[in-house]
Design a protein around this motif. Structure first.
Motif, PDB file in Angstrom:
ATOM      1  N   ALA A 148       0.839  -1.201   0.000  1.00  0.00           N
ATOM      2  CA  ALA A 148       0.000   0.000   0.000  1.00  0.00           C
ATOM      3  C   ALA A 148       0.869   1.244   0.000  1.00  0.00           C
ATOM      4  O   ALA A 148       2.000   1.232   0.478  1.00  0.00           O
ATOM      5  N   GLY A 149       0.362   2.330  -0.563  1.00  0.00           N
ATOM      6  CA  GLY A 149       1.082   3.598  -0.562  1.00  0.00           C
ATOM      7  C   GLY A 149       2.107   3.685  -1.675  1.00  0.00           C
ATOM      8  O   GLY A 149       1.920   3.137  -2.761  1.00  0.00           O
ATOM      9  N   ASN A 150       3.182   4.373  -1.396  1.00  0.00           N
ATOM     10  CA  ASN A 150       4.265   4.541  -2.363  1.00  0.00           C
ATOM     11  C   ASN A 150       5.064   3.242  -2.421  1.00  0.00           C
ATOM     12  O   ASN A 150       5.787   2.915  -1.496  1.00  0.00           O
ATOM     13  N   TRP A 151       4.941   2.509  -3.542  1.00  0.00           N
ATOM     14  CA  TRP A 151       5.590   1.205  -3.670  1.00  0.00           C
ATOM     15  C   TRP A 151       6.410   1.147  -4.943  1.00  0.00           C
ATOM     16  O   TRP A 151       5.946   1.527  -6.021  1.00  0.00           O
ATOM     17  N   LEU A 152       7.660   0.669  -4.814  1.00  0.00           N
ATOM     18  CA  LEU A 152       8.521   0.408  -5.968  1.00  0.00           C
ATOM     19  C   LEU A 152       8.770  -1.090  -6.056  1.00  0.00           C
ATOM     20  O   LEU A 152       9.281  -1.686  -5.103  1.00  0.00           O
ATOM     21  N   PRO A 153       8.412  -1.726  -7.180  1.00  0.00           N
ATOM     22  CA  PRO A 153       8.646  -3.162  -7.322  1.00  0.00           C
ATOM     23  C   PRO A 153      10.101  -3.475  -7.676  1.00  0.00           C
ATOM     24  O   PRO A 153      10.716  -2.766  -8.473  1.00  0.00           O
ATOM     25  N   THR A 154      10.634  -4.523  -7.062  1.00  0.00           N
ATOM     26  CA  THR A 154      12.027  -4.909  -7.302  1.00  0.00           C
ATOM     27  C   THR A 154      12.165  -6.046  -8.299  1.00  0.00           C
ATOM     28  O   THR A 154      13.280  -6.317  -8.742  1.00  0.00           O
ATOM     29  N   GLY A 155      11.067  -6.705  -8.610  1.00  0.00           N
ATOM     30  CA  GLY A 155      11.176  -7.861  -9.495  1.00  0.00           C
ATOM     31  C   GLY A 155      11.939  -8.995  -8.827  1.00  0.00           C
ATOM     32  O   GLY A 155      12.408  -9.901  -9.497  1.00  0.00           O
ATOM     33  N   ALA A 156      12.119  -8.934  -7.517  1.00  0.00           N
ATOM     34  CA  ALA A 156      12.821  -9.938  -6.703  1.00  0.00           C
ATOM     35  C   ALA A 156      14.267 -10.145  -7.152  1.00  0.00           C
ATOM     36  O   ALA A 156      14.827 -11.223  -6.990  1.00  0.00           O
ATOM     37  N   ILE A 157      14.892  -9.099  -7.715  1.00  0.00           N
ATOM     38  CA  ILE A 157      16.309  -9.217  -8.057  1.00  0.00           C
ATOM     39  C   ILE A 157      17.125  -9.298  -6.775  1.00  0.00           C
ATOM     40  O   ILE A 157      16.682  -8.838  -5.722  1.00  0.00           O
ATOM     41  N   GLU A 158      18.289  -9.876  -6.863  1.00  0.00           N
ATOM     42  CA  GLU A 158      19.075 -10.071  -5.650  1.00  0.00           C
ATOM     43  C   GLU A 158      19.645  -8.764  -5.105  1.00  0.00           C
ATOM     44  O   GLU A 158      19.549  -8.488  -3.922  1.00  0.00           O
ATOM     45  N   ARG A 159      20.253  -7.940  -5.947  1.00  0.00           N
ATOM     46  CA  ARG A 159      20.869  -6.691  -5.499  1.00  0.00           C
ATOM     47  C   ARG A 159      20.387  -5.530  -6.358  1.00  0.00           C
ATOM     48  O   ARG A 159      20.166  -5.693  -7.557  1.00  0.00           O
ATOM     49  N   TYR A 160      20.270  -4.379  -5.743  1.00  0.00           N
ATOM     50  CA  TYR A 160      19.895  -3.170  -6.470  1.00  0.00           C
ATOM     51  C   TYR A 160      20.482  -1.956  -5.766  1.00  0.00           C
ATOM     52  O   TYR A 160      21.035  -2.056  -4.674  1.00  0.00           O
ATOM     53  N   SER A 161      20.362  -0.818  -6.420  1.00  0.00           N
ATOM     54  CA  SER A 161      20.799   0.435  -5.806  1.00  0.00           C
ATOM     55  C   SER A 161      19.703   1.469  -6.000  1.00  0.00           C
ATOM     56  O   SER A 161      18.870   1.362  -6.900  1.00  0.00           O
ATOM     57  N   LEU A 162      19.715   2.458  -5.133  1.00  0.00           N
ATOM     58  CA  LEU A 162      18.779   3.568  -5.209  1.00  0.00           C
ATOM     59  C   LEU A 162      19.548   4.820  -5.580  1.00  0.00           C
ATOM     60  O   LEU A 162      20.671   5.013  -5.121  1.00  0.00           O
TER      61      LEU A 162
END
Length: 192
Positions: A148-162
Motif C-alpha cells: 500500500a502507498g508509495n511502492w517500488l517493485p524490485t522484481g525480486a532481483i538479488e541486489r539493487y541500488s537507489l
C-alpha cells in the motif's frame, strides 16, 4: 643480460599493478571527494571541471551523464542504514524528508545501472507525485510484492541500488553532515 631481464620483469609487474589498480577504481569507484550522509553517497565534484581522474574514468566507462554542479547532485545507496546490502527479495522502507530542492527523483537500478524491469513499468518516484504525510515526510516501500502507498517493485532481483537526484539544491561540495542535508532513512524491515 640479467640486468635487462630484471628491468623488464619489474616494468611488467609495475604495468600490471598500474592497469589493475586503474581498472578497480574505474569499475568499483573511489572515495576521493565523496560526500556520505547515512547510507547515501554522492560525488559533488563529478559535474565540474574539478573531477578527479578516477571518477572521470568511471563515468567514461559507464556512459553516465553526471548532473552539473549548478543543476543539482545525485546520491546513491547500495545498502541500508545498518550497512546491509539492498536485497530485492526483502522489504525495504525509505522514509523521512529530503534536503531542500526544487525537484527530486528516487529511482531503482540494478547493479549494472539499468532500470529494474517490472510489469507495472514503475521505476521511481518524483517529488511531485509522491504521497506525503501532513508533516511533509514520505515513506516508500521497496518490495517484490505489491504494498500500500508509495511502492517500488524490485522484481525480486538479488541486489539493487537507489539513486536520489536533487535538482536546484544548496547541497553540494560544502555539505558535510545530516544536519546540513537531512537524507531519508533506509531500513530493511523484512526478508523471506
Amino acid at each position: 643480460m640479467r640486468l635487462t631481464f630484471s628491468i623488464l620483469i619489474a616494468l611488467i609487474i609495475a604495468a600490471a599493478i598500474g592497469v589493475g589498480t586503474t581498472w578497480m577504481t574505474a569499475t568499483r569507484g573511489t572515495d576521493l571527494n565523496t560526500l556520505t550522509i547515512g547510507a547515501w553517497t554522492a560525488r559533488p565534484r563529478t559535474g565540474t571541471a574539478d573531477i578527479d581522474p578516477y571518477a572521470r574514468a568511471s563515468i567514461a566507462r559507464s556512459g553516465e551523464l553526471p548532473i552539473g554542479t549548478g543543476d543539482g547532485i545525485a546520491f546513491t545507496a547500495t545498502a541500508d542504514d545498518a550497512k546491509r546490502l539492498l536485497d530485492g527479495r526483502c522489504d525495504v522502507v525509505v522514509s523521512g524528508v529530503t534536503p531542500a530542492a526544487r525537484f527530486w527523483t528516487l529511482t531503482l537500478y540494478d547493479t549494472k545501472g539499468r532500470l529494474v524491469a517490472n510489469s507495472l513499468q514503475r521505476y521511481g518516484f518524483t517529488s511531485q507525485e509522491i504521497v506525503r504525510s501532513s508533516d511533509g515526510a514520505f515513506e516508500v516501500r521497496i518490495a517484490s510484492r505489491a504494498r500500500a502507498g508509495n511502492w517500488l517493485p524490485t522484481g525480486a532481483i538479488e541486489r539493487y541500488s537507489l539513486m536520489l537526484r536533487l535538482y536546484d539544491t544548496p547541497v553540494g561540495v560544502a555539505t558535510r553532515t545530516q544536519r546540513d542535508a537531512p537524507m531519508p532513512a533506509i531500513k530493511t524491515v523484512g526478508c523471506p
